[in-house]
Scaffold this motif. Structure first.
Motif, PDB file in Angstrom:
ATOM      1  N   GLU A   1       9.866  -2.376  -3.075  1.00  0.00           N
ATOM      2  CA  GLU A   1      10.748  -1.476  -2.341  1.00  0.00           C
ATOM      3  C   GLU A   1      10.331  -1.502  -0.879  1.00  0.00           C
ATOM      4  O   GLU A   1       9.161  -1.716  -0.556  1.00  0.00           O
ATOM      5  CB  GLU A   1      10.586  -0.045  -2.862  1.00  0.00           C
ATOM      6  CG  GLU A   1      10.981   0.172  -4.296  1.00  0.00           C
ATOM      7  CD  GLU A   1      12.496   0.225  -4.482  1.00  0.00           C
ATOM      8  OE1 GLU A   1      13.155   0.789  -3.599  1.00  0.00           O
ATOM      9  OE2 GLU A   1      12.989  -0.317  -5.484  1.00  0.00           O
ATOM     10  N   ILE A   2      11.262  -1.219   0.007  1.00  0.00           N
ATOM     11  CA  ILE A   2      10.927  -1.157   1.432  1.00  0.00           C
ATOM     12  C   ILE A   2      10.718   0.305   1.820  1.00  0.00           C
ATOM     13  O   ILE A   2      11.532   1.164   1.463  1.00  0.00           O
ATOM     14  CB  ILE A   2      12.043  -1.794   2.278  1.00  0.00           C
ATOM     15  CG1 ILE A   2      12.077  -3.288   1.979  1.00  0.00           C
ATOM     16  CG2 ILE A   2      11.847  -1.535   3.766  1.00  0.00           C
ATOM     17  CD1 ILE A   2      13.259  -4.006   2.541  1.00  0.00           C
ATOM     18  N   TYR A   3       9.613   0.575   2.505  1.00  0.00           N
ATOM     19  CA  TYR A   3       9.315   1.948   2.913  1.00  0.00           C
ATOM     20  C   TYR A   3       9.391   2.101   4.425  1.00  0.00           C
ATOM     21  O   TYR A   3       8.995   1.202   5.161  1.00  0.00           O
ATOM     22  CB  TYR A   3       7.921   2.371   2.419  1.00  0.00           C
ATOM     23  CG  TYR A   3       7.900   2.605   0.918  1.00  0.00           C
ATOM     24  CD1 TYR A   3       8.333   3.817   0.392  1.00  0.00           C
ATOM     25  CD2 TYR A   3       7.500   1.596   0.056  1.00  0.00           C
ATOM     26  CE1 TYR A   3       8.349   4.020  -0.974  1.00  0.00           C
ATOM     27  CE2 TYR A   3       7.508   1.792  -1.326  1.00  0.00           C
ATOM     28  CZ  TYR A   3       7.939   3.014  -1.837  1.00  0.00           C
ATOM     29  OH  TYR A   3       7.977   3.212  -3.178  1.00  0.00           O
ATOM     30  N   SER A   4       9.867   3.249   4.870  1.00  0.00           N
ATOM     31  CA  SER A   4       9.945   3.535   6.296  1.00  0.00           C
ATOM     32  C   SER A   4       8.539   3.633   6.885  1.00  0.00           C
ATOM     33  O   SER A   4       7.638   4.191   6.283  1.00  0.00           O
ATOM     34  CB  SER A   4      10.677   4.855   6.520  1.00  0.00           C
ATOM     35  OG  SER A   4      10.510   5.260   7.862  1.00  0.00           O
ATOM     36  N   LYS A   5       8.389   3.077   8.080  1.00  0.00           N
ATOM     37  CA  LYS A   5       7.092   3.120   8.765  1.00  0.00           C
ATOM     38  C   LYS A   5       7.056   4.239   9.814  1.00  0.00           C
ATOM     39  O   LYS A   5       6.116   4.385  10.558  1.00  0.00           O
ATOM     40  CB  LYS A   5       6.825   1.789   9.472  1.00  0.00           C
ATOM     41  CG  LYS A   5       6.564   0.624   8.538  1.00  0.00           C
ATOM     42  CD  LYS A   5       5.079   0.561   8.159  1.00  0.00           C
ATOM     43  CE  LYS A   5       4.681  -0.729   7.495  1.00  0.00           C
ATOM     44  NZ  LYS A   5       5.406  -1.051   6.287  1.00  0.00           N
ATOM     45  N   LEU A   6       8.112   5.017   9.864  1.00  0.00           N
ATOM     46  CA  LEU A   6       8.217   6.037  10.909  1.00  0.00           C
ATOM     47  C   LEU A   6       7.136   7.107  10.813  1.00  0.00           C
ATOM     48  O   LEU A   6       6.773   7.722  11.803  1.00  0.00           O
ATOM     49  CB  LEU A   6       9.609   6.687  10.838  1.00  0.00           C
ATOM     50  CG  LEU A   6      10.100   7.426  12.075  1.00  0.00           C
ATOM     51  CD1 LEU A   6      10.051   6.545  13.304  1.00  0.00           C
ATOM     52  CD2 LEU A   6      11.509   7.937  11.868  1.00  0.00           C
ATOM     53  N   ALA A   7       6.603   7.297   9.609  1.00  0.00           N
ATOM     54  CA  ALA A   7       5.600   8.345   9.429  1.00  0.00           C
ATOM     55  C   ALA A   7       4.230   7.930   9.969  1.00  0.00           C
ATOM     56  O   ALA A   7       3.331   8.756  10.091  1.00  0.00           O
ATOM     57  CB  ALA A   7       5.489   8.707   7.961  1.00  0.00           C
ATOM     58  N   VAL A   8       4.066   6.642  10.305  1.00  0.00           N
ATOM     59  CA  VAL A   8       2.792   6.198  10.857  1.00  0.00           C
ATOM     60  C   VAL A   8       2.637   6.845  12.237  1.00  0.00           C
ATOM     61  O   VAL A   8       3.519   6.703  13.091  1.00  0.00           O
ATOM     62  CB  VAL A   8       2.758   4.656  10.976  1.00  0.00           C
ATOM     63  CG1 VAL A   8       1.441   4.169  11.526  1.00  0.00           C
ATOM     64  CG2 VAL A   8       3.024   4.030   9.617  1.00  0.00           C
ATOM     65  N   GLU A   9       1.551   7.565  12.438  1.00  0.00           N
ATOM     66  CA  GLU A   9       1.409   8.400  13.641  1.00  0.00           C
ATOM     67  C   GLU A   9       1.705   7.703  14.977  1.00  0.00           C
ATOM     68  O   GLU A   9       2.477   8.223  15.765  1.00  0.00           O
ATOM     69  CB  GLU A   9       0.028   9.053  13.663  1.00  0.00           C
ATOM     70  CG  GLU A   9      -0.025  10.252  12.746  1.00  0.00           C
ATOM     71  CD  GLU A   9      -1.273  11.085  12.935  1.00  0.00           C
ATOM     72  OE1 GLU A   9      -2.003  10.849  13.905  1.00  0.00           O
ATOM     73  OE2 GLU A   9      -1.505  11.983  12.104  1.00  0.00           O
ATOM     74  N   PRO A  10       1.079   6.541  15.247  1.00  0.00           N
ATOM     75  CA  PRO A  10       1.355   5.913  16.542  1.00  0.00           C
ATOM     76  C   PRO A  10       2.842   5.605  16.720  1.00  0.00           C
ATOM     77  O   PRO A  10       3.380   5.748  17.818  1.00  0.00           O
ATOM     78  CB  PRO A  10       0.550   4.613  16.496  1.00  0.00           C
ATOM     79  CG  PRO A  10      -0.481   4.827  15.458  1.00  0.00           C
ATOM     80  CD  PRO A  10       0.112   5.765  14.467  1.00  0.00           C
ATOM     81  N   VAL A  11       3.496   5.232  15.639  1.00  0.00           N
ATOM     82  CA  VAL A  11       4.932   4.913  15.709  1.00  0.00           C
ATOM     83  C   VAL A  11       5.724   6.181  15.971  1.00  0.00           C
ATOM     84  O   VAL A  11       6.573   6.236  16.868  1.00  0.00           O
ATOM     85  CB  VAL A  11       5.405   4.244  14.391  1.00  0.00           C
ATOM     86  CG1 VAL A  11       6.899   3.955  14.442  1.00  0.00           C
ATOM     87  CG2 VAL A  11       4.620   2.978  14.113  1.00  0.00           C
ATOM     88  N   LEU A  12       5.410   7.233  15.212  1.00  0.00           N
ATOM     89  CA  LEU A  12       6.161   8.481  15.341  1.00  0.00           C
ATOM     90  C   LEU A  12       6.034   9.067  16.748  1.00  0.00           C
ATOM     91  O   LEU A  12       7.033   9.431  17.368  1.00  0.00           O
ATOM     92  CB  LEU A  12       5.681   9.495  14.291  1.00  0.00           C
ATOM     93  CG  LEU A  12       6.390  10.844  14.330  1.00  0.00           C
ATOM     94  CD1 LEU A  12       7.883  10.707  14.072  1.00  0.00           C
ATOM     95  CD2 LEU A  12       5.786  11.813  13.318  1.00  0.00           C
ATOM     96  N   ARG A  13       4.801   9.159  17.251  1.00  0.00           N
ATOM     97  CA  ARG A  13       4.645   9.799  18.572  1.00  0.00           C
ATOM     98  C   ARG A  13       5.269   8.954  19.679  1.00  0.00           C
ATOM     99  O   ARG A  13       5.749   9.487  20.674  1.00  0.00           O
ATOM    100  CB  ARG A  13       3.186  10.159  18.855  1.00  0.00           C
ATOM    101  CG  ARG A  13       2.215   9.019  18.850  1.00  0.00           C
ATOM    102  CD  ARG A  13       0.788   9.524  18.927  1.00  0.00           C
ATOM    103  NE  ARG A  13      -0.153   8.437  18.752  1.00  0.00           N
ATOM    104  CZ  ARG A  13      -1.174   8.449  17.917  1.00  0.00           C
ATOM    105  NH1 ARG A  13      -1.411   9.491  17.160  1.00  0.00           N
ATOM    106  NH2 ARG A  13      -1.987   7.414  17.833  1.00  0.00           N
TER     107      ARG A  13
END
Length: 553
Positions: free
Chosen positions: A224-236
Motif C-alpha cells: 500500500e502507498i502511505y502519505s509522507k506528510l506526517a513526517v515532521e520535516p515535510v509537514l513543517r
DNA sequence: GGACGGTGAAACTTCAGGTTGCCTC
DNA sequence: GAAGTTTCACCGTCC
C-alpha cells in the motif's frame, strides 16, 4: 499487471529462473532452452547467455561494490574487444581530468562490452554508458537501483540478483526490498520502444528463499502507498510555505486544507492530526518564522482560536522560498549568531552546514579512523559555531560525521584530487559532485539568512567558500578563475608557472600561454584581459623551465 | 635454503538513491 | 546478514 505475471520455476538447481513477461505474453517462452551452466556463478551464466542470444541485460545488485565486481567478473569471461568498445573505454577515462581507480576499472569493463552503473560514477560517465547501451555497444550493465526507474533502455532481461538489502531502520540487517521496487526493476526489461517482450529473472540463493521470492514477488501484491506528510520535516516545510505564500490566513483554513489531503483521508483521525499540526505551528512561531495577530499579547499558536490571523514573518517567507527544513534554517541562524564569538575559519563555515538534515547521508566515521578524526577535530574545534554535544549524547556520532564531512569538503577546496578523496574518504567521483552541490545550496541559504539578520560579517567568507567549492581550489587561484575557460586544472597550471593573476596574464607572451592552456584558450584569455593578440605561426613546443604537470600536486 | 608466487581460509569491513535554490571573490 | 576485501599462513617451485 499481476495478471500478466507468469513464472517458470526451474527446480532442482541452486537457483530459480523466473520468467516474468512484462509485455506480450508468449506461452512458447516457457520452453526456452536452458541456460548453459558453464560457471558456478549463475549471474555470469545468465549474462553470457544473454550476449549469446544477441540481447542485452541489466543486472540489479545491492551495493556499489557488488555492481563493480559483477561487471568485472563478466568482463573477464569475455575475450574479444571491438574498435567501438576501445573508443568507449578511452571516453570513460577522459571523462574526468585525473582518472581514478574506479574510472580505470570501468574502462576495463567497457572494453569488453560490460559496465557498472551507480551513484558513484560521474554524470558524464553515466551518459556515455547509457548511450552505449542504447547503441548496443555495451551488452550488460551491472547496477544498483540507479537504473530501476526513469530510464528507457533496450534491455531484454532484468536479472535481479539481490532481493535483500542492508538496512539500519527497524531491525538492522539484510531485509527484503519492497515488491514495488522489485516491479520497478523488473519493469526495465522489454521496453515497448525496443522489444515486444522481456524477461525478469530473480536469482535465489537457496531453496527456502526460492519459495519466499516466488510468493512475495512473483505472486504477491505490491505494498500500500502511505502519505509522507506526517513526517515532521515535510509537514513543517509545507505548513510554513502554505502560510508564507498566503494560501492560508487562519488556523481554521490550515485545518481545512489538511483535512482534504490524502494524509487525512488515510488516517481518518483529524483530532490526532490537529495535534501534530498545532505542535508544528508552535515550533514555527518559536523560530520566529510565523506570527499571530496577538503576538504582543503572548498568545501562542496552540492558544489561538480558529479565526485568528496567522502570517509569515519576513524571515519565515525567505525560509519558505529557500525550501529548506525550518529546523535547518533555525539551526543555521543559531550558528550564524554564535559565529561572532568565534574566529572565522573555512572549517567552521563548512561544518555549520554539514550538520543538517539536508546534508544526509553524512560520511560515517569508521572504527579505525575514530582516533584520527578526534585528533584532527581537536585542532579545529575552536572554529566550530555549534555547541559541541557531549560524547554521551546520542547525536554525538552524527556530530562527528558532520565534522568528517566538513574535512572532506575542506580537502576538496584544498585541491585534493578525486583519487585522494576516493582513497581517504571512500567517496566516489559521482558522489563528490552531489555533496558539493548540497553544501553550496546550504551555504547560499546561510548567506541569505545572515543578510536578513544583518550578520553581514560572515557573508564575505561564505561567498569565498562557495566560489572555492564550485571549482575545488585554494584561495590563491580565485583571481584566475574569473576568466572564462579557466577552471581548477588550468588555473593551477598557470599559477605554478608564475602567472598568478590577471596582471600576470597580461604580462605573459601569448605563445607561452598557448603552451600551457592551448591556442584557443590563450587567445580568448588575452581577449578577456583586453589584449587582442594573434598567435605567432610557430610555437616552441619545449617545456618552460619549472613547468610541471598538475599531477604532482 | 631463501625468494617468490599462488591458494585458500579466516578475519575484517561495509552496505541504494534524488528533490528542492541561486549565480558568487 | 552477507558480499567483498584484506590479511596471513601454508605450500610448491625455481634459482
Amino acid at each position: 499487471m499481476s495478471k500478466n505475471r507468469q513464472f517458470n520455476d526451474k527446480t532442482g538447481q541452486n537457483y530459480i529462473k523466473l520468467q516474468h513477461f512484462l509485455r506480450k505474453v508468449d506461452k512458447n517462452m516457457n520452453n526456452t532452452s536452458d541456460v548453459e551452466q558453464k560457471y558456478v556463478n549463475e549471474t555470469i551464466n545468465l549474462a553470457l547467455d544473454t550476449i549469446k542470444k544477441d540481447k542485452q541485460a541489466l543486472i540489479f545488485v545491492n551495493s556499489k561494490r557488488s555492481a563493480e565486481k559483477t561487471a568485472e567478473d563478466i568482463a573477464q569471461k569475455i575475450k574479444k574487444t571491438t574498435t567501438e568498445t576501445e573508443t568507449l573505454a578511452e571516453k570513460i577515462i577522459e571523462a574526468i581530468p585525473k582518472p581514478t581507480k574506479q574510472c580505470e576499472r570501468l574502462a576495463r569493463c567497457v572494453r569488453k562490452g560490460t559496465a557498472f552503473h551507480h551513484a558513484g560514477i560521474t554524470q558524464k560517465q553515466r551518459q556515455i554508458i547509457e548511450d552505449a547501451f542504447r547503441a548496443g555497444t555495451i551488452k550488460i550493465i551491472a547496477c544498483t537501483p540507479t537504473l530501476a526507474a526513469g530510464v528507457d533502455l533496450p534491455a531484454y532481461r532484468s536479472i535481479i540478483r539481490d532481493l535483500k538489502r542492508f538496512s539500519t531502520a527497524g531491525w538492522s540487517g539484510m531485509q527484503y526490498i519492497p515488491v514495488l521496487e522489485y516491479l520497478q526493476m523488473a519493469g526495465r526489461a522489454g521496453r515497448p520502444d525496443y522489444d515486444s517482450e522481456g524477461e525478469a529473472i530473480c536469482i535465489a540463493p537457496s531453496d527456502t528463499e526460492k519459495e519466499v521470492i516466488k510468493e512475495k514477488y512473483l505472486l504477491g501484491r505490491p505494498e500500500e502507498i502511505y502519505s509522507k506528510l506526517a513526517v515532521e520535516p515535510v509537514l513543517r516545510t509545507y505548513l510554513l510555505s502554505l502560510v508564507a505564500t498566503g494560501f492560508v490566513h487562519k488556523k481554521s483554513e490550515i485545518m481545512d486544507f489538511f483535512s482534504r489531503t490524502f494524509w487525512a483521508y488515510q488516517f481518518n483521525d483529524m483530532a490526532h492530526l490537529r495535534g501534530i499540526i498545532e505542535s508544528q505551528l508552535n515550533l514555527l512561531e518559536n523560530y520566529e518564522f510565523i506570527i499571530t495577530k496577538q503576538k504582543d499579547e503572548f498568545v501562542t499558536a496552540s492558544d489561538m482560536t480558529e479565526d485568528e490571523n496567522i502570517r509569515a514573518t519576513f524571515l519565515g517567507k525567505r525560509v519558505a522560498q529557500l525550501y529548506i527544513d525550518p529546523l535547518t534554517a533555525h539551526l543555521l541562524i543559531k550558528r550564524i549568531r554564535r559565529s561572532t564569538e568565534k574566529p572565522m575559519h573555512e572549517f567552521g563555515i563548512l561544518q555549520m552546514v554539514t550538520n543538517t538534515l539536508e546534508m544526509r547521508p553524512l560520511l560515517k566515521v569508521k572504527t579505525k579512523e575514530y582516533e584520527q578524526v578526534l585528533e584532527k577535530l581537536n585542532r579545529y574545534e575552536q572554529f566550530i559555531f555549534q555547541k559541541e554535544p557531549s560524547i554521551y549524547d546520542p547525536e554525538y556520532d552524527e556530530y562527528l560525521a558532520s565534522v568528517k564531512t566538513a574535512f572532506f569538503l575542506m580537502d576538496w577546496i584544498d585541491e585534493k584530487d578525486e583519487e585522494f578523496l576516493l582513497t581517504q574518504y571512500d567517496v566516489r567521483p559521482g558522489e563528490t559532485r552531489g555533496k558539493i552541490e548540497r553544501a553550496d545550496w546550504l551555504l547560499y541559504c546561510s548567506e541569505e539568512l545572515a543578510g536578513i539578520m544583518h550578520f553581514n560579517h560572515i557573508n564575505k567568507h561564505i561567498k569565498k567558500i562557495r566560489f572555492r567549492l564550485k571549482y575545488g581550489v585554494k584561495e590563491e587561484l580565485l583571481s584566475l578563475l574569473r576568466l572564462k575557460g579557466i577552471g581548477r586544472v588550468r588555473a593551477r597550471k598557470l599559477f605554478h608557472n608564475g602567472i598568478k593573476d590577471l596582471g600576470g596574464i597580461k604580462r605573459t607572451e601569448i605563445s607561452v600561454l598557448a603552451q600551457l592552456v592551448g591556442k584557443a584558450v590563450a587567445i580568448d584569455v588575452k581577449r578577456q584581459v583586453g589584449q587582442e593578440e594573434e598567435l605567432p605561426e610557430t610555437i616552441p613546443l619545449t617545456k618552460r623551465k619549472g613547468q610541471m604537470s598538475l599531477g604532482k600536486y
